[in-house]
Design an enzyme around this catalytic site. Sequence first.
Site, PDB file in Angstrom:
ATOM      1  N   GLU A  47     -10.331   9.707  -5.821  1.00  0.00           N
ATOM      2  CA  GLU A  47     -11.054   9.089  -4.715  1.00  0.00           C
ATOM      3  C   GLU A  47     -11.254  10.162  -3.650  1.00  0.00           C
ATOM      4  O   GLU A  47     -10.286  10.810  -3.241  1.00  0.00           O
ATOM      5  CB  GLU A  47     -10.253   7.921  -4.144  1.00  0.00           C
ATOM      6  CG  GLU A  47     -11.044   7.168  -3.079  1.00  0.00           C
ATOM      7  CD  GLU A  47     -10.167   6.471  -2.038  1.00  0.00           C
ATOM      8  OE1 GLU A  47     -10.640   5.515  -1.419  1.00  0.00           O
ATOM      9  OE2 GLU A  47      -9.006   6.904  -1.842  1.00  0.00           O
TER      10      GLU A  47
ATOM     11  N   ASP B 276       2.896 -19.204  -8.366  1.00  0.00           N
ATOM     12  CA  ASP B 276       3.531 -19.004  -7.051  1.00  0.00           C
ATOM     13  C   ASP B 276       2.495 -18.632  -5.991  1.00  0.00           C
ATOM     14  O   ASP B 276       2.832 -18.216  -4.895  1.00  0.00           O
ATOM     15  CB  ASP B 276       4.632 -17.927  -7.136  1.00  0.00           C
ATOM     16  CG  ASP B 276       4.071 -16.568  -7.547  1.00  0.00           C
ATOM     17  OD1 ASP B 276       2.845 -16.476  -7.849  1.00  0.00           O
ATOM     18  OD2 ASP B 276       4.836 -15.587  -7.575  1.00  0.00           O
TER      19      ASP B 276
ATOM     20  N   ASP C  35      -5.626   8.336  -5.510  1.00  0.00           N
ATOM     21  CA  ASP C  35      -5.956   7.831  -4.178  1.00  0.00           C
ATOM     22  C   ASP C  35      -6.113   8.974  -3.159  1.00  0.00           C
ATOM     23  O   ASP C  35      -5.293   9.891  -3.139  1.00  0.00           O
ATOM     24  CB  ASP C  35      -4.800   6.911  -3.745  1.00  0.00           C
ATOM     25  CG  ASP C  35      -5.075   6.151  -2.474  1.00  0.00           C
ATOM     26  OD1 ASP C  35      -5.931   5.252  -2.488  1.00  0.00           O
ATOM     27  OD2 ASP C  35      -4.425   6.448  -1.458  1.00  0.00           O
TER      28      ASP C  35
ATOM     29  N   ASP D 242      -3.328   3.430 -10.557  1.00  0.00           N
ATOM     30  CA  ASP D 242      -3.575   4.094  -9.285  1.00  0.00           C
ATOM     31  C   ASP D 242      -2.421   5.053  -9.007  1.00  0.00           C
ATOM     32  O   ASP D 242      -1.254   4.670  -9.101  1.00  0.00           O
ATOM     33  CB  ASP D 242      -3.636   3.040  -8.171  1.00  0.00           C
ATOM     34  CG  ASP D 242      -4.810   3.252  -7.248  1.00  0.00           C
ATOM     35  OD1 ASP D 242      -4.935   4.372  -6.710  1.00  0.00           O
ATOM     36  OD2 ASP D 242      -5.603   2.316  -7.070  1.00  0.00           O
TER      37      ASP D 242
ATOM     38  N   ASP E  76      -3.273 -16.004 -10.912  1.00  0.00           N
ATOM     39  CA  ASP E  76      -1.849 -16.307 -10.851  1.00  0.00           C
ATOM     40  C   ASP E  76      -1.422 -16.969 -12.150  1.00  0.00           C
ATOM     41  O   ASP E  76      -1.953 -18.020 -12.517  1.00  0.00           O
ATOM     42  CB  ASP E  76      -1.607 -17.244  -9.655  1.00  0.00           C
ATOM     43  CG  ASP E  76      -0.153 -17.649  -9.533  1.00  0.00           C
ATOM     44  OD1 ASP E  76       0.692 -17.025 -10.202  1.00  0.00           O
ATOM     45  OD2 ASP E  76       0.124 -18.584  -8.755  1.00  0.00           O
TER      46      ASP E  76
ATOM     47  N   HIS F 142     -11.860  -2.803  -3.578  1.00  0.00           N
ATOM     48  CA  HIS F 142     -10.997  -3.536  -2.641  1.00  0.00           C
ATOM     49  C   HIS F 142     -11.098  -3.013  -1.207  1.00  0.00           C
ATOM     50  O   HIS F 142     -10.485  -3.574  -0.316  1.00  0.00           O
ATOM     51  CB  HIS F 142      -9.554  -3.429  -3.142  1.00  0.00           C
ATOM     52  CG  HIS F 142      -9.082  -2.003  -3.121  1.00  0.00           C
ATOM     53  ND1 HIS F 142      -9.619  -1.022  -3.947  1.00  0.00           N
ATOM     54  CD2 HIS F 142      -8.177  -1.378  -2.351  1.00  0.00           C
ATOM     55  CE1 HIS F 142      -9.046   0.132  -3.673  1.00  0.00           C
ATOM     56  NE2 HIS F 142      -8.167  -0.051  -2.721  1.00  0.00           N
ATOM     57  N   ASP F 143     -11.820  -1.932  -0.996  1.00  0.00           N
ATOM     58  CA  ASP F 143     -11.928  -1.349   0.349  1.00  0.00           C
ATOM     59  C   ASP F 143     -13.225  -1.691   1.053  1.00  0.00           C
ATOM     60  O   ASP F 143     -13.420  -1.296   2.209  1.00  0.00           O
ATOM     61  CB  ASP F 143     -11.842   0.183   0.265  1.00  0.00           C
ATOM     62  CG  ASP F 143     -10.442   0.650  -0.031  1.00  0.00           C
ATOM     63  OD1 ASP F 143      -9.489  -0.094   0.266  1.00  0.00           O
ATOM     64  OD2 ASP F 143     -10.289   1.769  -0.558  1.00  0.00           O
TER      65      ASP F 143
ATOM     66  N   ASP G 115      -0.878 -12.086 -10.771  1.00  0.00           N
ATOM     67  CA  ASP G 115       0.184 -11.330 -11.443  1.00  0.00           C
ATOM     68  C   ASP G 115      -0.253 -10.899 -12.852  1.00  0.00           C
ATOM     69  O   ASP G 115      -1.359 -11.213 -13.298  1.00  0.00           O
ATOM     70  CB  ASP G 115       1.466 -12.165 -11.519  1.00  0.00           C
ATOM     71  CG  ASP G 115       1.199 -13.550 -12.103  1.00  0.00           C
ATOM     72  OD1 ASP G 115       0.402 -13.645 -13.061  1.00  0.00           O
ATOM     73  OD2 ASP G 115       1.752 -14.538 -11.579  1.00  0.00           O
TER      74      ASP G 115
HETATM   75  C1  NOJ Z   1      -7.619   4.323  -0.357  1.00  0.00           C
HETATM   76  C2  NOJ Z   1      -7.300   2.980  -0.912  1.00  0.00           C
HETATM   77  O1  NOJ Z   1      -8.329   2.573  -1.750  1.00  0.00           O
HETATM   78  C3  NOJ Z   1      -7.098   2.075   0.268  1.00  0.00           C
HETATM   79  O2  NOJ Z   1      -6.998   0.728  -0.107  1.00  0.00           O
HETATM   80  C4  NOJ Z   1      -5.887   2.513   1.008  1.00  0.00           C
HETATM   81  O3  NOJ Z   1      -5.742   1.740   2.189  1.00  0.00           O
HETATM   82  C5  NOJ Z   1      -5.969   3.991   1.397  1.00  0.00           C
HETATM   83  N1  NOJ Z   1      -6.475   4.810   0.351  1.00  0.00           N
HETATM   84  C6  NOJ Z   1      -4.618   4.513   1.715  1.00  0.00           C
HETATM   85  O4  NOJ Z   1      -3.848   4.571   0.548  1.00  0.00           O
END
Ligand code: NOJ
Length: 554
Positions: free
Chosen positions: A252, A24, A198, A97, A20, A324-325, A28
């Site tokens: 992806e 806030d 994505d 992305d 950050d 992040h998934d 960012d």
């Molecule tokens: C893959 C992304 O990495 C994920 O974070 C997202 O929830 C799904 N696609 C849908 O966009």
Amino acid sequence: MNDWYKKMAFYQIWIRSFKDGNEDGIGDLYGVYDKLEYIKSLGVDGIWFSPLYPSPNADYGYDIADYKDIHKDYGDLGQFKKVLAKAHDLGLKVIMDLVVNHTSDEHPWFLESKKSKDNPYSDYYIWRDAKKGKLPNNWESLFEGKAWEYCHERDQYYLHIFAKKQPDLNMDNPKVREEVKSIMRFWLDMGVDGFREDVINFISKKEGLPNGLPFIPMANGMPYYKDGPHIHDYLAEFREVASEYDCFLLGEGPMTTTKSALKYMTGHHKNLDMMFNFDHMMADCFMTEYIHRPFDLRRLKKAFSKWQYELNGKAWNTLYLENHDHPRIISRYGDEKHFHRESGTMLAASYIFQQGTPFIYQGQEIGMTNIHLRDIEQYVDVSSKTNFYRFHTDEPLSKRMARIYHSSRDSSRTPMQWNGEKYAGFSGAKPWFYVNSNYKKINVETEEKDPYSILNFYRKCLKLRKDNDVFLWGSYKEYFKGHPFLYVYERAYKDKRMLVVCSFADRPLALRIPREYEKDKSRCRLRLILDNYPREDRLKGLLKPYEVRIYEIL
Ligand code: NOJ
């Protein structure tokens, strides 16, 4: 066609939790600007930004409301340009992305589309009438129950493979594809270097949207929307735009196989340069984390080697263990409690030295771990709260919470741990999400000072990979396939050979060297070039818990 991406390593930023800069409590682009030197110091060559665009955040940025702007929480286009220019000055490429399977339901296209059946945007999404009073088909959403949501204004249903607030775009409509190309041009003209596309293997749906049978919860219908009939034509159109620039495309591919991935990465158009696959993320689960099973190294090795062997000479691998998934890797494939440093460093070497382009996700380089919150209400990720939780309603709460601890995507989205001060140095204000309570021990500042830290080990690995062509271009060979605790692979290029020996055991283990080396005595001399234990702690003939050794074969 360019291939600069092959020599690179990338750092992934999920901006909300990175740094950050305007106090806030939300990460960012001001924070990113200040941390670019740190990113560069890791030895990476590029940054992949998870979505930065305006979004109501039903899926934290993967539900986009405007593809050509920056979310006000993160800054503005002016600040993005500054970050881009500074990144380029530092020699870092930047990829964005590109999320075009779906938009947010708050995107102006959808707001128009849902108004009537005959407006300029009416065919931008996948609308269907009810079938004999029921849903148009039996598909399930990967996030939230059925894949169809009713809309009063049109008296029709719209398709959403993900959350209800993520309506699927109708890629069969040429106008939608033109929009995608215009989005690409917008960012490429600004100077970005490529896109991570994505769920790109989902964008073409089978005509007629047939029912999925037999029924698979959550993924029902997937055979009809994965690798759909026009996917390669559509991607060829996008490639054409990309080829006007010096740009690279990474797709992806959930549930993709080597066979189908090769179709995307080879051929006349070579529609994608690289693809993310998920096989190696299922060594302790089914369906990417939804259903847990005990970690089995043999499963992991099988997935790693399959992609190494089958892409060799044909396409280029994308190497990663976190994003992040997925929950944090030490909490899954390592031992966060007893061998945090050892398993974190070993895991780094287990994948970085394979053939391909490595990706490192923010916080992975310091060994961040999963978060355990008391209450499901404290979790914010749509997939933790909805489908995933719903799926196990017959289980006692404690068991369901244990699943969340193991599986929630929120674990990879806690604020980055920069130092041991309040809020882990992520922000001066209360962060938007919980900081992991281990931040006093696990943070960048502490690890900077320790030559054996996970952070410094990542640096060593990335440097070693870059300094040795054998790690970039060499062939891959796995040894001791059936061994339950050892992962051993060789890379060979011209007259150079390297051996990576990883122990996944939490106790000492006999060091094994491929038998064929011993047979060929003249080539059996091993020179240790990297180890995750200090010299004085090493044992002869034995590997310490989670030890990794990298040998040059002389
Ligand atoms: C893959 C992304 O990495 C994920 O974070 C997202 O929830 C799904 N696609 C849908 O966009």
